[in-house]
Design a protein around this motif. Structure first.
Motif, PDB file in Angstrom:
ATOM      1  N   ILE A  11     -12.519  59.455  12.938  1.00  0.00           N
ATOM      2  CA  ILE A  11     -13.801  59.256  12.251  1.00  0.00           C
ATOM      3  C   ILE A  11     -13.567  58.752  10.839  1.00  0.00           C
ATOM      4  O   ILE A  11     -14.251  57.829  10.374  1.00  0.00           O
ATOM      5  N   MET A  12     -12.595  59.335  10.145  1.00  0.00           N
ATOM      6  CA  MET A  12     -12.274  58.887   8.776  1.00  0.00           C
ATOM      7  C   MET A  12     -11.862  57.415   8.781  1.00  0.00           C
ATOM      8  O   MET A  12     -12.317  56.643   7.940  1.00  0.00           O
ATOM      9  N   LYS A  13     -11.016  57.031   9.712  1.00  0.00           N
ATOM     10  CA  LYS A  13     -10.581  55.631   9.798  1.00  0.00           C
ATOM     11  C   LYS A  13     -11.755  54.710  10.098  1.00  0.00           C
ATOM     12  O   LYS A  13     -11.868  53.627   9.524  1.00  0.00           O
ATOM     13  N   GLU A  14     -12.626  55.138  11.007  1.00  0.00           N
ATOM     14  CA  GLU A  14     -13.781  54.319  11.358  1.00  0.00           C
ATOM     15  C   GLU A  14     -14.723  54.138  10.162  1.00  0.00           C
ATOM     16  O   GLU A  14     -15.187  53.036   9.888  1.00  0.00           O
ATOM     17  N   ARG A  15     -15.000  55.225   9.454  1.00  0.00           N
ATOM     18  CA  ARG A  15     -15.939  55.164   8.324  1.00  0.00           C
ATOM     19  C   ARG A  15     -15.340  54.527   7.081  1.00  0.00           C
ATOM     20  O   ARG A  15     -16.025  53.804   6.369  1.00  0.00           O
ATOM     21  N   PHE A  16     -14.098  54.869   6.785  1.00  0.00           N
ATOM     22  CA  PHE A  16     -13.538  54.539   5.477  1.00  0.00           C
ATOM     23  C   PHE A  16     -12.302  53.648   5.514  1.00  0.00           C
ATOM     24  O   PHE A  16     -11.768  53.299   4.465  1.00  0.00           O
ATOM     25  N   GLY A  17     -11.828  53.263   6.699  1.00  0.00           N
ATOM     26  CA  GLY A  17     -10.650  52.402   6.806  1.00  0.00           C
ATOM     27  C   GLY A  17     -11.004  50.936   6.637  1.00  0.00           C
ATOM     28  O   GLY A  17     -10.470  50.071   7.332  1.00  0.00           O
ATOM     29  N   LYS A  18     -11.913  50.679   5.742  1.00  0.00           N
ATOM     30  CA  LYS A  18     -12.406  49.334   5.415  1.00  0.00           C
ATOM     31  C   LYS A  18     -13.019  49.431   4.026  1.00  0.00           C
ATOM     32  O   LYS A  18     -13.025  50.505   3.425  1.00  0.00           O
ATOM     33  N   ASP A  19     -13.535  48.356   3.513  1.00  0.00           N
ATOM     34  CA  ASP A  19     -14.207  48.378   2.216  1.00  0.00           C
ATOM     35  C   ASP A  19     -15.392  49.329   2.299  1.00  0.00           C
ATOM     36  O   ASP A  19     -16.294  49.152   3.115  1.00  0.00           O
ATOM     37  N   THR A  20     -15.358  50.364   1.509  1.00  0.00           N
ATOM     38  CA  THR A  20     -16.431  51.352   1.493  1.00  0.00           C
ATOM     39  C   THR A  20     -16.702  51.791   0.068  1.00  0.00           C
ATOM     40  O   THR A  20     -15.794  51.760  -0.776  1.00  0.00           O
ATOM     41  N   ILE A  21     -17.930  52.158  -0.204  1.00  0.00           N
ATOM     42  CA  ILE A  21     -18.296  52.640  -1.530  1.00  0.00           C
ATOM     43  C   ILE A  21     -18.223  54.162  -1.532  1.00  0.00           C
ATOM     44  O   ILE A  21     -18.812  54.825  -0.672  1.00  0.00           O
ATOM     45  N   LEU A  22     -17.483  54.699  -2.509  1.00  0.00           N
ATOM     46  CA  LEU A  22     -17.383  56.142  -2.713  1.00  0.00           C
ATOM     47  C   LEU A  22     -17.842  56.476  -4.120  1.00  0.00           C
ATOM     48  O   LEU A  22     -17.691  55.658  -5.040  1.00  0.00           O
ATOM     49  N   ALA A  23     -18.343  57.668  -4.300  1.00  0.00           N
ATOM     50  CA  ALA A  23     -18.536  58.214  -5.639  1.00  0.00           C
ATOM     51  C   ALA A  23     -17.208  58.869  -6.022  1.00  0.00           C
ATOM     52  O   ALA A  23     -16.639  59.634  -5.239  1.00  0.00           O
ATOM     53  N   LEU A  24     -16.712  58.544  -7.201  1.00  0.00           N
ATOM     54  CA  LEU A  24     -15.469  59.112  -7.725  1.00  0.00           C
ATOM     55  C   LEU A  24     -15.797  59.874  -8.995  1.00  0.00           C
ATOM     56  O   LEU A  24     -16.364  59.305  -9.935  1.00  0.00           O
ATOM     57  N   ALA A  25     -15.469  61.164  -9.009  1.00  0.00           N
ATOM     58  CA  ALA A  25     -15.730  62.009 -10.172  1.00  0.00           C
ATOM     59  C   ALA A  25     -14.422  62.376 -10.861  1.00  0.00           C
ATOM     60  O   ALA A  25     -13.446  62.739 -10.203  1.00  0.00           O
ATOM     61  N   THR A  26     -14.442  62.262 -12.178  1.00  0.00           N
ATOM     62  CA  THR A  26     -13.330  62.691 -13.027  1.00  0.00           C
ATOM     63  C   THR A  26     -13.907  63.655 -14.057  1.00  0.00           C
ATOM     64  O   THR A  26     -15.125  63.778 -14.197  1.00  0.00           O
ATOM     65  N   VAL A  27     -13.016  64.325 -14.791  1.00  0.00           N
ATOM     66  CA  VAL A  27     -13.456  65.249 -15.838  1.00  0.00           C
ATOM     67  C   VAL A  27     -12.694  64.930 -17.108  1.00  0.00           C
ATOM     68  O   VAL A  27     -11.481  64.717 -17.079  1.00  0.00           O
ATOM     69  N   GLU A  28     -13.430  64.895 -18.216  1.00  0.00           N
ATOM     70  CA  GLU A  28     -12.812  64.716 -19.529  1.00  0.00           C
ATOM     71  C   GLU A  28     -13.456  65.686 -20.506  1.00  0.00           C
ATOM     72  O   GLU A  28     -14.683  65.710 -20.642  1.00  0.00           O
ATOM     73  N   ASP A  29     -12.625  66.514 -21.139  1.00  0.00           N
ATOM     74  CA  ASP A  29     -13.108  67.513 -22.097  1.00  0.00           C
ATOM     75  C   ASP A  29     -14.210  68.376 -21.506  1.00  0.00           C
ATOM     76  O   ASP A  29     -15.206  68.690 -22.168  1.00  0.00           O
ATOM     77  N   GLY A  30     -14.056  68.746 -20.234  1.00  0.00           N
ATOM     78  CA  GLY A  30     -15.016  69.605 -19.571  1.00  0.00           C
ATOM     79  C   GLY A  30     -16.295  68.927 -19.122  1.00  0.00           C
ATOM     80  O   GLY A  30     -17.189  69.570 -18.585  1.00  0.00           O
ATOM     81  N   VAL A  31     -16.387  67.617 -19.317  1.00  0.00           N
ATOM     82  CA  VAL A  31     -17.584  66.869 -18.949  1.00  0.00           C
ATOM     83  C   VAL A  31     -17.283  66.014 -17.714  1.00  0.00           C
ATOM     84  O   VAL A  31     -16.343  65.219 -17.731  1.00  0.00           O
ATOM     85  N   PRO A  32     -18.076  66.153 -16.648  1.00  0.00           N
ATOM     86  CA  PRO A  32     -17.849  65.324 -15.468  1.00  0.00           C
ATOM     87  C   PRO A  32     -18.352  63.895 -15.669  1.00  0.00           C
ATOM     88  O   PRO A  32     -19.340  63.670 -16.357  1.00  0.00           O
ATOM     89  N   HIS A  33     -17.649  62.950 -15.066  1.00  0.00           N
ATOM     90  CA  HIS A  33     -18.018  61.532 -15.085  1.00  0.00           C
ATOM     91  C   HIS A  33     -17.958  61.040 -13.645  1.00  0.00           C
ATOM     92  O   HIS A  33     -16.970  61.270 -12.956  1.00  0.00           O
ATOM     93  N   VAL A  34     -19.014  60.363 -13.190  1.00  0.00           N
ATOM     94  CA  VAL A  34     -19.077  59.875 -11.808  1.00  0.00           C
ATOM     95  C   VAL A  34     -19.382  58.392 -11.828  1.00  0.00           C
ATOM     96  O   VAL A  34     -20.213  57.925 -12.610  1.00  0.00           O
ATOM     97  N   ARG A  35     -18.697  57.658 -10.956  1.00  0.00           N
ATOM     98  CA  ARG A  35     -18.962  56.234 -10.804  1.00  0.00           C
ATOM     99  C   ARG A  35     -18.703  55.852  -9.355  1.00  0.00           C
ATOM    100  O   ARG A  35     -18.009  56.551  -8.630  1.00  0.00           O
ATOM    101  N   SER A  36     -19.281  54.739  -8.948  1.00  0.00           N
ATOM    102  CA  SER A  36     -19.040  54.206  -7.607  1.00  0.00           C
ATOM    103  C   SER A  36     -17.839  53.284  -7.646  1.00  0.00           C
ATOM    104  O   SER A  36     -17.671  52.520  -8.599  1.00  0.00           O
TER     105      SER A  36
END
Length: 142
Positions: A11-36
């Motif tokens: 299922i993972m390969k079928e859904r994401f084993g190609k160009d796919t958009i994900l939300a990616l979250a990082t944290v800096e100084d305790g503040v979350p940052h999210v981008r596609s």
């Protein structure tokens, strides 16, 4: 690799084993940052082409713990800068990314002569995948 069962990995390969958009979250100084981001999945790892001095990469360098979210899927992982897209060690994954992102990779957005154009790997540590009323849990085997 983690412990998805064969059904979940398919299922993972079928859904994401190609160009796919994900939300990616990082944290800096305790503040979350999210981008596609455009991502490609293979064997427990998402790969992203990005710019090495971007905010996301600066944040990951300070704190590599990240989270991703996609189509009925959420996970935590460890972000790593694999370095310049064109370096010999990245040839195999770079070719897979060229194929997965063929629709837009050469549209001028990426400068492959710039050594700051890099590959971000996001190695999953844990996650949840939902499909057809079933839940699949992922945990990294250490």
């Amino acid at each position: 690799m983690g412990n998805w069962n064969q059904e979940a990995e398919a299922i993972m390969k079928e859904r994401f084993g190609k160009d796919t958009i994900l939300a990616l979250a990082t944290v800096e100084d305790g503040v979350p940052h999210v981008r596609s981001v455009n991502a490609y999945y293979e064997d427990g790892v998402f790969y992203v082409i990005t710019y090495g001095i971007s905010n996301k990469m600066r944040q990951i360098e300070k704190n590599p713990a990240v989270a991703v979210c996609g189509d009925w899927f959420t996970a935590h992982g460890i972000g790593r800068n694999l370095g310049y897209f064109g370096k010999p060690e990245n040839h195999e994954i770079a070719e897979k990314l060229r194929k997965a992102f063929a629709e837009w990779i050469d549209n001028g957005h990426n400068d492959f002569s710039d050594e700051n154009t890099c590959i971000l790997s996001i190695e999953l540590t844990d996650g949840i995948l939902l499909s057809h009323g079933r839940r699949y849990d992922y945990a990294k085997n250490y």
